[in-house]
Write an enzyme that holds these catalytic residues in place. Sequence first.
Site, mmCIF file in Angstrom:
data_model
loop_
_atom_site.group_PDB
_atom_site.id
_atom_site.type_symbol
_atom_site.label_atom_id
_atom_site.label_comp_id
_atom_site.label_asym_id
_atom_site.label_seq_id
_atom_site.Cartn_x
_atom_site.Cartn_y
_atom_site.Cartn_z
ATOM 1 N NE ARG A 90 -3.511 2.776 0.677
ATOM 2 C CZ ARG A 90 -3.974 3.362 -0.225
ATOM 3 N NH1 ARG A 90 -4.489 2.936 -1.234
ATOM 4 N NH2 ARG A 90 -4.813 4.534 -0.069
ATOM 5 C CB SER A 106 -0.314 10.390 0.068
ATOM 6 O OG SER A 106 0.149 10.050 -1.190
ATOM 7 C CB CYS A 124 -11.012 11.492 2.642
ATOM 8 S SG CYS A 124 -10.009 11.577 4.276
ATOM 9 N N GLY A 162 -2.531 15.936 1.516
ATOM 10 C CA GLY A 162 -3.363 16.763 0.864
ATOM 11 C C GLY A 162 -3.035 16.570 -0.792
ATOM 12 N NE ARG A 163 -6.309 15.214 -4.820
ATOM 13 C CZ ARG A 163 -7.461 15.288 -4.419
ATOM 14 N NH1 ARG A 163 -7.945 14.207 -3.849
ATOM 15 N NH2 ARG A 163 -8.186 16.285 -4.852
ATOM 16 C CB THR A 198 -11.825 16.929 -3.591
ATOM 17 O OG1 THR A 198 -10.430 16.780 -3.059
ATOM 18 C CG2 THR A 198 -12.092 15.842 -4.477
ATOM 19 C CG ASP A 258 -2.777 13.396 -7.610
ATOM 20 O OD1 ASP A 258 -2.079 13.535 -6.663
ATOM 21 O OD2 ASP A 258 -3.316 12.068 -7.393
ATOM 22 N NE ARG A 276 -1.847 11.600 -4.394
ATOM 23 C CZ ARG A 276 -2.524 10.703 -4.158
ATOM 24 N NH1 ARG A 276 -2.733 9.988 -3.135
ATOM 25 N NH2 ARG A 276 -3.717 10.537 -5.053
ATOM 26 C CB THR A 319 -4.200 1.583 -5.680
ATOM 27 O OG1 THR A 319 -4.259 3.121 -5.911
ATOM 28 C CG2 THR A 319 -3.643 1.130 -6.747
ATOM 29 C CE LYS A 372 -1.616 5.765 -4.602
ATOM 30 N NZ LYS A 372 -2.174 5.558 -3.373
#
Length: 194
Positions: A52, A55, A68, A95-96, A116, A128, A130, A151, A156
């Site tokens: 996994r 974040s 969330c 927060g992404r 969001t 996003d 990330r 996921t 990702k």
Amino acid sequence: MDISNQANLPTKFGNFIIQSFRESVAKNDGCSCDVEHLVVMTKELGAIPLVRVHSECLTGDVFSSMKCDCGDELQIAMKRISKEGGMIIYLRQEGRGIGLFNKINAYNLQDKGYDTVEANEALGFKSDNRDYTIVGKILKYFNIEKIRLLTNNPRKVEEISRFVNVERDSILATPNEYNKHYLQIKKTKLGHIL
Ligand SMILES: [Zn+2]
């Protein structure tokens, strides 16, 4: 990348081993800061480790926020990984990727009716932000070449497939009245498989 020593971490979900990976990240203003990530893993990783990549979500993971599904996902992951073998790679990108302070400002906009994605964009961020580069380095450190990735996020899967062979395994938290809309936006705007 600096790598800490390993230590035992007994939890409600089973006994894990914990280790920290510290990376130096250049910021927009030119200075760099240290980001301290975490790996929480079982002693035996299994033939194809269940992984996994989570974040950080302080509000969900620690304060049990129902806005969330992060807290639920983390607990589901810990339960499954403790049984099947593998690791949680806990990335400190709140927060992404926009940080805690900006996330709370985004939550304020969400209280006013933004979703969001719209809220992040109104604050001048991508939906996003990330980055998963460190995941490749961590998996390489453990000599892992194939994973089962927990996921629902195709982006990702795509990003992490650059480093290792990825088989997707879905992770489904039960929706509640507060995150129903958020999950719907994740599905329609961010392409999550829910
Ligand atoms: Zn969250």
